[in-house]
Design an enzyme around this catalytic site. Structure first.
Site, PDB file in Angstrom:
ATOM      1  N   GLU A 113       0.834  -1.202   0.000  1.00  0.00           N
ATOM      2  CA  GLU A 113       0.000   0.000   0.000  1.00  0.00           C
ATOM      3  C   GLU A 113       0.873   1.258   0.000  1.00  0.00           C
ATOM      4  O   GLU A 113       0.528   2.252  -0.635  1.00  0.00           O
ATOM      5  CB  GLU A 113      -0.922  -0.022   1.214  1.00  0.00           C
ATOM      6  CG  GLU A 113      -1.957  -1.146   1.149  1.00  0.00           C
ATOM      7  CD  GLU A 113      -2.651  -1.392   2.480  1.00  0.00           C
ATOM      8  OE1 GLU A 113      -3.888  -1.597   2.461  1.00  0.00           O
ATOM      9  OE2 GLU A 113      -1.969  -1.388   3.520  1.00  0.00           O
ATOM     10  N   GLU A 133      -3.034  -9.960   4.630  1.00  0.00           N
ATOM     11  CA  GLU A 133      -3.754  -9.643   5.861  1.00  0.00           C
ATOM     12  C   GLU A 133      -4.730 -10.742   6.283  1.00  0.00           C
ATOM     13  O   GLU A 133      -4.935 -10.973   7.479  1.00  0.00           O
ATOM     14  CB  GLU A 133      -4.517  -8.318   5.699  1.00  0.00           C
ATOM     15  CG  GLU A 133      -3.631  -7.079   5.706  1.00  0.00           C
ATOM     16  CD  GLU A 133      -3.085  -6.705   4.338  1.00  0.00           C
ATOM     17  OE1 GLU A 133      -2.530  -5.605   4.202  1.00  0.00           O
ATOM     18  OE2 GLU A 133      -3.207  -7.530   3.404  1.00  0.00           O
TER      19      GLU A 133
END
Length: 255
Positions: A113, A133
């Protein structure tokens, strides 16, 4: 030591994510350091470009430090960890200077990200990209399902976020996520930055704002920044300011 440092190489600011013992995982303290560095370089007229890289050769950044966010309550995790991280990442994406991600190793989760916030990216051949994640029971929280979905095909983001698959550097280049693949991404990034010497900094800033407005990256701020720049360059702006300081009614001409 976990920190983000800022060094200057001529007109280029090099930000380095340093936490090698944890594959350059991000702590909240590092995010605050990043925010401070971004504010400083944005105001520095001598800086023409910003490069973001990771310390060492294994990882660019492997996301958020689970030892720091793991103990947080759900409310604190959402309010402080996710929202504050999002704010800092948005600050990087909105930086007026051109930004280059020199991805010198793996970029996982928050690290991917982070790379996505840069204008362009150069990847080392050994680099892999992932959104892992789900393996620890959470979801991407720093724009992995939003900004990243504008840079990669939907199916590829799902491939990483839903199935835990990794994307290689060369595949990332084929998908347009990487501008180049280089054995020395930092040197390659500096060469790209050096090639900007014939480019107008102001034109680049305006072009970046226009592109961001087109793709929805901070669209409201981009539109207002462009309009404000046009207004600030007018004779009416000078007349308005002078009239205010001189305590008289302005005489606008529309120029």
């Amino acid at each position: 030591m976990s920190e983000i440092t800022c060094a200057y190489d001529g007109s280029v600011a090099v930000l380095t994510v340093t936490n090698e013992a944890k594959l350059n995982a991000l702590t909240m303290g590092m995010l605050h350091q990043l925010e401070e560095h971004l504010a400083a370089v944005d105001r520095n007229r001598d800086i023409g470009a910003v490069i973001l890289t990771g310390a060492g050769s294994k990882a660019f950044c492997c996301g958020a430090d689970i030892a720091e966010w793991g103990p947080l309550s759900p409310a604190d995790f959402a309010q402080f960890w996710v929202r504050e991280g999002h704010r800092v990442f948005d600050r990087l994406a909105a930086l007026s200077k051109p930004t280059i991600g020199a991805v010198n190793g793996h970029a996982f989760g928050g690290g991917l990200e982070l790379a996505a916030c840069c204008d362009i990216r150069v990847l080392a051949p050994r680099s892999t990209l992932a959104l892992p994640e789900g393996k620890v029971g959470i979801v991407p929280g720093w724009s992995g399902t939003q900004r990243l979905a504008r840079l990669l095909p939907e199916s590829v983001v799902k491939e990483m976020a839903l199935f835990g698959r990794r994307i290689t550097a060369h595949r990332a280049q084929d998908l347009g996520f990487a501008a180049d693949v280089s054995d020395d991404p930092l040197t390659a990034a500096k060469e790209i930055a050096a090639s900007m010497t014939d480019m107008s900094p102001r034109a680049g800033m305006l072009a970046k704002a226009m592109i961001h407005g087109a793709v929805g990256e901070d669209r409201a701020a981009a539109i207002e920044a462009l309009a404000s720049a046009a207004a600030a360059a007018s004779d009416d702006r000078d007349e308005g300011v002078n009239a205010f300081l001189e305590k008289r009614n302005p005489k606008f001409t529309g120029l």
